[in-house]
Design a protein around this motif. Structure first.
Motif, PDB file in Angstrom:
ATOM      1  N   PRO A 135       0.837  -1.207   0.000  1.00 19.57           N
ATOM      2  CA  PRO A 135       0.000   0.000   0.000  1.00 19.57           C
ATOM      3  C   PRO A 135       0.867   1.250   0.000  1.00 19.57           C
ATOM      4  N   GLY A 136       0.307   2.299  -0.548  1.00 21.51           N
ATOM      5  CA  GLY A 136       1.024   3.583  -0.593  1.00 21.51           C
ATOM      6  C   GLY A 136       0.932   4.292  -1.925  1.00 21.51           C
ATOM      7  N   PRO A 137       1.258   3.657  -3.072  1.00 20.29           N
ATOM      8  CA  PRO A 137       1.849   2.316  -3.148  1.00 20.29           C
ATOM      9  C   PRO A 137       3.358   2.355  -2.926  1.00 20.29           C
ATOM     10  N   THR A 138       3.912   1.204  -2.631  1.00 25.40           N
ATOM     11  CA  THR A 138       5.350   1.076  -2.466  1.00 25.40           C
ATOM     12  C   THR A 138       5.840  -0.125  -3.258  1.00 25.40           C
ATOM     13  N   VAL A 139       7.105  -0.035  -3.661  1.00 23.12           N
ATOM     14  CA  VAL A 139       7.791  -1.164  -4.291  1.00 23.12           C
ATOM     15  C   VAL A 139       9.026  -1.453  -3.458  1.00 23.12           C
ATOM     16  N   ASP A 140       9.035  -2.594  -2.794  1.00 19.01           N
ATOM     17  CA  ASP A 140      10.121  -2.955  -1.872  1.00 19.01           C
ATOM     18  C   ASP A 140      10.374  -1.835  -0.867  1.00 19.01           C
ATOM     19  N   ALA A 145       4.545   7.040  -7.238  1.00 12.92           N
ATOM     20  CA  ALA A 145       3.258   7.610  -7.625  1.00 12.92           C
ATOM     21  C   ALA A 145       2.255   6.528  -7.998  1.00 12.92           C
ATOM     22  N   ALA A 146       2.726   5.466  -8.612  1.00 16.40           N
ATOM     23  CA  ALA A 146       1.874   4.351  -9.022  1.00 16.40           C
ATOM     24  C   ALA A 146       2.775   3.183  -9.380  1.00 16.40           C
ATOM     25  N   PRO A 162      -1.657  -8.425   0.413  1.00 12.46           N
ATOM     26  CA  PRO A 162      -3.089  -8.737   0.461  1.00 12.46           C
ATOM     27  C   PRO A 162      -3.974  -7.537   0.745  1.00 12.46           C
ATOM     28  N   GLY A 163      -3.378  -6.481   1.348  1.00 12.59           N
ATOM     29  CA  GLY A 163      -4.152  -5.281   1.620  1.00 12.59           C
ATOM     30  C   GLY A 163      -4.555  -4.522   0.372  1.00 12.59           C
ATOM     31  N   LEU A 164      -3.917  -4.819  -0.757  1.00 14.09           N
ATOM     32  CA  LEU A 164      -4.286  -4.200  -2.035  1.00 14.09           C
ATOM     33  C   LEU A 164      -5.399  -5.040  -2.645  1.00 14.09           C
ATOM     34  N   ALA A 165      -6.587  -4.870  -2.106  1.00 11.23           N
ATOM     35  CA  ALA A 165      -7.687  -5.794  -2.394  1.00 11.23           C
ATOM     36  C   ALA A 165      -8.121  -5.777  -3.849  1.00 11.23           C
ATOM     37  N   ASP A 285      -6.630   0.940 -10.212  1.00 13.63           N
ATOM     38  CA  ASP A 285      -7.501   1.140  -9.066  1.00 13.63           C
ATOM     39  C   ASP A 285      -7.099   2.366  -8.255  1.00 13.63           C
ATOM     40  N   ASP A 286      -7.878   2.646  -7.222  1.00 15.07           N
ATOM     41  CA  ASP A 286      -7.643   3.820  -6.387  1.00 15.07           C
ATOM     42  C   ASP A 286      -6.395   3.683  -5.526  1.00 15.07           C
ATOM     43  N   ASP A 287      -5.861   2.479  -5.394  1.00 10.95           N
ATOM     44  CA  ASP A 287      -4.615   2.270  -4.650  1.00 10.95           C
ATOM     45  C   ASP A 287      -3.389   2.654  -5.460  1.00 10.95           C
ATOM     46  N   GLY A 288      -3.581   2.982  -6.750  1.00 10.83           N
ATOM     47  CA  GLY A 288      -2.447   3.326  -7.606  1.00 10.83           C
ATOM     48  C   GLY A 288      -1.763   2.114  -8.207  1.00 10.83           C
ATOM     49  N   ILE A 289      -2.473   1.000  -8.273  1.00  9.52           N
ATOM     50  CA  ILE A 289      -1.927  -0.224  -8.852  1.00  9.52           C
ATOM     51  C   ILE A 289      -2.552  -0.458 -10.218  1.00  9.52           C
ATOM     52  N   GLY A 290      -1.708  -0.634 -11.219  1.00  9.79           N
ATOM     53  CA  GLY A 290      -2.169  -0.932 -12.566  1.00  9.79           C
ATOM     54  C   GLY A 290      -1.715  -2.308 -13.001  1.00  9.79           C
ATOM     55  N   LEU A 291      -2.542  -2.956 -13.800  1.00  6.35           N
ATOM     56  CA  LEU A 291      -2.221  -4.250 -14.380  1.00  6.35           C
ATOM     57  C   LEU A 291      -2.418  -4.148 -15.887  1.00  6.35           C
TER      58      LEU A 291
END
Length: 320
Positions: A135-140, A145-146, A162-165, A285-291
């Protein structure tokens, strides 16, 4: 958000990740691609055997999207892509027939060269294993920003907290099928003329391509892809499947000669079994995670490129 954090981190340097990163870079959004492998390319994979490349991932590409057509024309102008064929053969129940379809494009230097060309002026860090996206998001643990995960859903699931539902649920919906891809080099070209063959209702083979014809150098090289069911039984030891694959190819094409070199590559996540549909495009999504990738449409190179392009544009609108 854009001013408070570092830029976008794209994980995966396949064509979807590279297309996404190009859109972000062109929009002025800081971006970095992190790739766990030693080269870009993803499933547009080429491996060299005695200095000659063979495509062991995607077999070819087709074009219908106008913007992707521009990209392909750029590759063609650079000498990296060429029109290959619009005619395959199909083997059905012992018979053989011609099948016409769209023009299939190939790459003399291997399909990986096309991804490398797209990524040539992008900040790509290879041999960079990412351990977690939080979450945040963060990478390691690094805030950004995303984050874009441009990879098959099961691989993305390993990284996602898992918190990135929303993202976790999106990747859980994906289903992927495996394959084995085999490169077979023969002493000489002894098979009947064909470019590629769809092999239907076969217990082992699904596709065989004349790589010498595909590459344009006339080499006596075939590349065979197995069925999902056969691959699933050999994922632990793919090299042990080599004799069965060779026997099936020789039987299909009535070849007396044995292959002088044979290599088998395992693709645990080769093709999305049921994508997100032709119009879904990507996940953001609103968490800033893209697939992004071809799981969001038909399993095609073009689908993956369009997915990355569209996600990059959506992120650029959000961040600028």
């Amino acid at each position: 958000m854009h001013g408070e954090r570092s830029g976008v981190v794209v994980i995966g340097a396949g064509i979807a990740g590279v297309a996404c990163a190009r859109e972000l870079r062109d929009a002025g959004v800081p971006v970095q691609i992190r790739e766990r492998g030693r080269v870009a390319g993803g499933r547009m994979a080429s491996r060299r055997f005695d200095g000659r490349p063979a495509d062991l991932g995607a077999a070819y590409l087709t074009v219908s999207d106008p913007e992707f057509a521009e990209v392909v024309r750029g590759w063609q102008a650079a000498g990296l892509a060429r029109e290959w064929t619009d005619t395959f053969v199909a083997y059905d129940g012992g018979g053989r027939r011609e099948v016409r379809g769209p023009m299939r494009w190939a790459a003399p230097r291997g399909l990986r060269s096309l991804v490398e060309h797209l990524a040539r002026d992008l900040p790509v860090v290879v041999n960079r294993l990412v351990l977690g996206v939080g979450p945040g998001p963060t990478v390691d643990g690094e805030e950004c920003a995303a984050v874009v995960l441009a990879m098959p859903g099961p691989q993305a699931a390993w990284l996602l907290d898992p918190g990135l539902a929303a993202a976790t649920e999106a990747v859980a919906r994906q289903r992927w099928s495996p394959t084995l891809a085999a490169m077979l080099r023969f002493p000489s070209r002894r098979w009947s003329d064909f470019r590629g063959a769809f092999v239907n209702d076969h217990p082992l083979l699904s596709l065989v391509c004349d790589d010498g014809d595909r590459r344009g150098d006339g080499a006596a090289v075939l590349v065979a892809h197995t069925t999902e069911e056969f691959a699933a039984g050999h994922l632990a030891q793919p090299t042990a499947a080599a004799p069965d694959v060779e026997a099936a190819v020789r039987d299909l094409l009535a070849l007396a000669d044995r292959a002088e070199h044979l290599h088998v590559h395992r693709w645990t996540y080769a093709k999305p079994a049921d994508g997100g549909g032709p119009d879904t495009g990507f996940h953001l999504d609103d968490d800033g995670i893209g697939l992004a990738g071809d799981a969001f449409g038909k399993p095609r190179v073009q689908t993956a490129w369009c997915s990355g392009r569209d996600l990059g544009r959506a992120l650029a609108r959000r961040l600028t």
